[in-house]
Design an enzyme around this catalytic site. Structure first.
Site, mmCIF file in Angstrom:
data_model
loop_
_atom_site.group_PDB
_atom_site.id
_atom_site.type_symbol
_atom_site.label_atom_id
_atom_site.label_comp_id
_atom_site.label_asym_id
_atom_site.label_seq_id
_atom_site.Cartn_x
_atom_site.Cartn_y
_atom_site.Cartn_z
ATOM 1 N N HIS A 154 5.143 -4.063 1.440
ATOM 2 C CA HIS A 154 5.406 -3.503 0.122
ATOM 3 C C HIS A 154 5.540 -4.564 -0.968
ATOM 4 O O HIS A 154 5.815 -4.219 -2.123
ATOM 5 C CB HIS A 154 6.675 -2.655 0.184
ATOM 6 C CG HIS A 154 6.670 -1.672 1.306
ATOM 7 N ND1 HIS A 154 5.776 -0.616 1.360
ATOM 8 C CD2 HIS A 154 7.405 -1.596 2.453
ATOM 9 C CE1 HIS A 154 5.990 0.075 2.476
ATOM 10 N NE2 HIS A 154 6.961 -0.499 3.150
ATOM 11 N N GLY A 205 7.325 4.501 1.821
ATOM 12 C CA GLY A 205 7.297 5.952 1.975
ATOM 13 C C GLY A 205 8.624 6.582 1.596
ATOM 14 O O GLY A 205 8.665 7.658 0.980
ATOM 15 N N ILE A 235 1.783 -1.498 -0.712
ATOM 16 C CA ILE A 235 1.972 -0.074 -0.984
ATOM 17 C C ILE A 235 3.443 0.213 -1.254
ATOM 18 O O ILE A 235 4.329 -0.595 -0.946
ATOM 19 C CB ILE A 235 1.475 0.786 0.193
ATOM 20 C CG1 ILE A 235 2.225 0.422 1.483
ATOM 21 C CG2 ILE A 235 -0.033 0.620 0.370
ATOM 22 C CD1 ILE A 235 1.863 1.297 2.684
ATOM 23 N N ASP A 265 15.100 -2.440 2.325
ATOM 24 C CA ASP A 265 13.853 -2.447 3.104
ATOM 25 C C ASP A 265 12.969 -3.584 2.598
ATOM 26 O O ASP A 265 12.273 -3.443 1.597
ATOM 27 C CB ASP A 265 13.145 -1.105 2.969
ATOM 28 C CG ASP A 265 11.911 -1.004 3.872
ATOM 29 O OD1 ASP A 265 11.431 -2.054 4.347
ATOM 30 O OD2 ASP A 265 11.430 0.118 4.094
#
Length: 276
Positions: A183, A201, A198, A178
């Site tokens: 991120h 998830g 961040i 990913d």
């Protein structure tokens, strides 16, 4: 603008393959120090793959899922479920198909629900349903859908588990496929209204699964038959995660928060088979 022509269309099939090294890389990406997940040659220890690696293979990796002409910095992962038809192997190859099953109008945004099915030479291996919330894409007059929220246990948790994420946790996790710049790239993250990049998830999801396997399945990942949860807030790399968990019949209800008390995964449940 959302391309409503994607609704009901089946993408694929395409093939995804992984090796023992990929399983090790994923395990380290979700903070594993357990030898069964993080090594392949420890004395008396058989390597296992964490079941949530199935999502790392098929979500937010190539081929990219296109929702239309939408701002990718405003797309958030909302909900995720995973069903394992058999234990997830350390290495393998699957044929994958993906279908958008619903597009709901939530007013402030649109919720796009997708299903992934993966099969290997022995048959179906896993299925997953995910929801993406597209901020600013609502108001098109569609159905709001039904709420998936369920009541969590009101008693004190049976276990409280903690894990301190590393400041480079997202940089390690992204090596599993990913590469979303939200991120890793501060400039790109700022374009989406974030103060800093961040954590994925699905990294938080994988960390939570790993902790629950240790606490409720004696470290045996093969006992996991499913997992579900709703993402409610972002995690910043370096945050301490706290998982409150309740044993319930054949599964575990859970809620993951930061040490500051912000709930980041709600309405969670891990399904477990009996000991082998």
């Amino acid at each position: 603008m959302i391309d409503f022509g994607i609704l009901g269309v089946v993408d694929g099939p395409w093939r995804k393959s992984w090796t023992s090294d990929d399983a090790l890389r994923y395990a380290v990406g979700v903070g594993a120090s357990e030898l069964a997940f993080a090594t392949e040659n420890s004395s008396g220890v058989d390597q296992q793959a964490l079941p949530t690696m199935a999502l790392a293979l098929t979500h937010f990796t190539e081929p990219e899922q296109i929702f239309g002409d939408v701002d990718k910095t405003r797309v958030l992962h909302a909900e995720q479920s995973l069903t394992l038809h058999r234990p997830f192997p350390v290495a393998g190859s699957v044929e994958v198909r993906r279908q958008v099953t619903d597009i709901f109008d939530k007013g402030s945004g649109a919720l796009v629900v997708s299903r992934v099915d993966a099969a290997d030479a022995s048959g179906p291996l896993f299925s997953a349903v995910s929801s993406a919330f597209l901020r600013g894409e609502g108001g098109f007059g569609g159905s709001r859908g039904t709420s998936s929220r369920s009541a969590m246990p009101s008693r004190e948790p049976d276990r409280r588990l903690e894990f301190a994420t590393a400041t480079n946790q997202a940089l390690i996790y992204r090596l599993s496929g990913d590469r979303n710049r939200l991120h890793s790239d501060p400039v790109y993250a700022a374009q989406g209204g974030l103060k800093r990049p961040i954590l994925h998830g699905l990294c938080t999801y994988g960390i939570t699964c790993r902790l629950l396997i240790g606490a409720f399945a004696d470290g045996d990942a093969h006992r996991v038959t499913g997992m579900t949860g709703r993402f409610t807030a972002p995690v910043i790399p370096g945050d301490v995660l706290v998982v409150d968990a309740w044993q319930e019949h054949s599964g575990v209800a859970f809620r993951t928060s930061t040490a500051a008390g912000t709930v980041v995964i709600d309405n969670g449940r891990l399904e477990l088979a009996g000991p082998r």
